[in-house]
Motif scaffolding. Structure first.
Motif, PDB file in Angstrom:
ATOM      1  N   ALA A  63      63.818  75.648  -3.805  1.00  0.00           N
ATOM      2  CA  ALA A  63      62.638  75.180  -4.531  1.00  0.00           C
ATOM      3  C   ALA A  63      61.857  76.340  -5.130  1.00  0.00           C
ATOM      4  N   THR A  64      61.761  77.449  -4.392  1.00  0.00           N
ATOM      5  CA  THR A  64      61.072  78.632  -4.918  1.00  0.00           C
ATOM      6  C   THR A  64      61.798  79.180  -6.144  1.00  0.00           C
ATOM      7  N   ALA A  65      63.121  79.241  -6.072  1.00  0.00           N
ATOM      8  CA  ALA A  65      63.905  79.741  -7.203  1.00  0.00           C
ATOM      9  C   ALA A  65      63.764  78.843  -8.421  1.00  0.00           C
ATOM     10  N   ILE A  66      63.821  77.529  -8.224  1.00  0.00           N
ATOM     11  CA  ILE A  66      63.698  76.598  -9.349  1.00  0.00           C
ATOM     12  C   ILE A  66      62.322  76.704  -9.986  1.00  0.00           C
ATOM     13  N   CYS A  67      61.288  76.772  -9.158  1.00  0.00           N
ATOM     14  CA  CYS A  67      59.929  76.912  -9.684  1.00  0.00           C
ATOM     15  C   CYS A  67      59.773  78.220 -10.451  1.00  0.00           C
ATOM     16  N   THR A  68      60.358  79.298  -9.929  1.00  0.00           N
ATOM     17  CA  THR A  68      60.279  80.597 -10.613  1.00  0.00           C
ATOM     18  C   THR A  68      60.949  80.531 -11.982  1.00  0.00           C
TER      19      THR A  68
END
Length: 482
Positions: free
Chosen positions: A186-191
């Motif tokens: 989720a952090t990677a997708i948001c980034t």
């Protein structure tokens, strides 16, 4: 104790890895803090590595009591390690640096972290990493320890796992395997989504970490005002909701069990309450002498405000956004907070909804005294034992707010300032305190308070993350075990 020491040493080694990454970043940018980060990382690795290697061949399992103690040790101990490079790279004393580390690690945001323009990029990155790590520890703690123990009437993770047709195992290792891939993904997708809207890589990583951990520390001193396009706010709103709702609910959605997901009313309640608060805020800003905003801008800022408050992310879309709402409403919203099994603070929407269900049944009993109605919140049944635990948790939380407010009041200009500070700290929503509530006096920064007041607020932040009943239970065991 063996399992406690082993897991604590492993967590310290992970912290040392992050410190080493910060040291490499400082070296690449030729900043002065590289030596401090590197020295802290090496000392941590040597100490924690020696403990872990010395215990690696000894077999021991974490029981419930030692699991509670492990959470307490991590929330207290890791900020102590994190404070050394902060003290070395800023003008702060070690005590102030420890307070800053607590503020970031609990995702509260207090002290002087709202004034980050003078921080080096490596120190700012370290604080943002602490914030992201604190969100991860919160999720693992709920899935592995607090949920299975049913602390304060929380729904049991094993029962939710049965709905997902997965194992109900709740060891720390199992919890990490369940939580970490989703949290990282989720952090990677948001980034990536933030980068696609024109945000730089460093800022995109910081914003993503803030949204998923429901933390308020931002990579820019101007906050959300530094990121103009509506697309940035839209991405942040989406992932703040992800951070403020249950990770088990997300697994239901990803596994396409939509009927089960719709039955999880707590998470739907988080979304609906966010919308309601957002529309209320937008109505106050639309074409009024106070706000005078256009309908589109009022809805944009209002929805962002509602989501930020309910999820306890507490990021203002613009200066003074929170102060446009009644103070009592803001305090009530952040005190309740987001969903259980999420990184949001507060007593959790599940408990508030369960108390509302119980109150509704008691009112109906006045009309139909002999009627029998099951206590259910969506697909989750609520037993009388759970209901007692929920009311106990609510009563203890309110009592703790009153006690800490009275304790910190002598350091504050008013009782109102003390109350707001304690509620913001225990709900892990620090920026609520800085929302210019007082028109007569400027409330002091937390970092400028006397040492005893900072210790009280730091303990309130940890209590908010650890669940107050866990601390009371450990204290009871320590005092009465003999």
């Amino acid at each position: 104790m063996i399992a406690l020491a082993r897991y604590g040493a492993a967590a310290a080694c992970v912290m040392a890895t992050f410190l080493l990454a910060a040291a490499i970043g400082a070296l690449l940018r030729r900043e002065d803090g590289a030596a401090a980060f590197l020295a802290t990382a090496l000392l941590t690795v040597f100490g924690a590595g020696a403990v872990y290697l010395g215990l690696r061949n000894l077999t021991a399992q974490l029981d419930r009591l030692s699991s509670f103690a492990l959470l307490l040790v991590l929330w207290l101990g890791l900020p102590l390690i994190a404070a050394f490079p902060i003290a070395a790279t800023t003008p702060l004393t070690f005590a102030q640096a420890w307070f800053e580390a607590i503020s970031a690690f609990t995702t509260t945001g207090g002290g002087s972290v709202h004034d980050i323009s003078s921080l080096s990029r490596s120190t700012l990155g370290w604080l943002l990493t602490l914030q992201w790590t604190g969100g991860l520890l919160t999720l693992v703690g709920f899935v592995a320890v607090l949920g299975p123990a049913g602390v304060g009437g929380l729904p049991d993770h094993a029962e939710r796992s049965h709905l997902l047709r997965r194992s109900g195992a709740t060891s720390v290792s199992d919890a990490m395997r369940q939580v970490l891939p989703f949290y990282l993904g989720a952090t990677a997708i948001c980034t990536v989504m933030l980068y696609a809207t024109g945000v730089g890589v460093f800022d995109a990583l910081g914003l993503a970490g803030a949204a998923l951990s429901t933390g308020s520390l931002m990579p820019d001193a101007d906050g959300m005002a530094a990121y103009g396009p509506f697309a940035v706010k839209l991405v942040m709103m989406l992932f703040m909701l992800v951070g403020g709702t249950s990770i088990l609910w997300h697994r239901m959605i990803l596994s396409r069990r939509f009927r089960l997901a719709l039955g999880q009313q707590e998470n739907l309640g988080v979304v609906l309450v966010s919308l309601a608060i957002g529309i209320l805020a937008a109505a106050g800003w639309y074409a009024t002498p106070v706000g005078g905003q256009s309908l589109a801008l009022a809805l944009e800022d209002g929805l962002f405000t509602g989501i930020a408050l309910v999820t306890t992310t507490a990021i203002e879309p613009h200066a003074g956004a929170f102060a446009a709402l009644p103070l009592a409403l803001v305090l009530a919203v952040v005190f309740v907070g987001g969903a259980s099994f999420s990184s949001a603070g507060g007593i959790k929407m599940y408990r508030a909804a369960a108390m509302a269900v119980q109150a509704s049944l008691e009112l109906e009993r006045l009309v139909h005294p002999n009627a029998v109605h099951p206590r259910r919140l969506g697909q989750q049944s609520i037993s009388m034992q759970m209901m007692k635990a929920i009311w106990l948790c609510f009563g203890v939380a309110c009592s703790m707010v009153a006690i800490l407010t009275a304790a910190v009041a002598p350091a504050m200009p008013s009782f109102e300032a003390a109350l707001v500070a304690v509620v913001a700290a225990i709900s892990n929503a620090g920026p609520v305190y800085y929302a210019d509530w007082s028109q007569t006096a400027v409330w002091p920064d937390w970092i400028a308070l006397p040492a005893y007041a900072q210790i009280i607020l730091a303990l309130a932040m940890i209590l908010g993350r650890l669940e107050i009943l866990v601390v009371l239970g450990l204290a009871h065991f320590a005092l009465w075990r003999r």
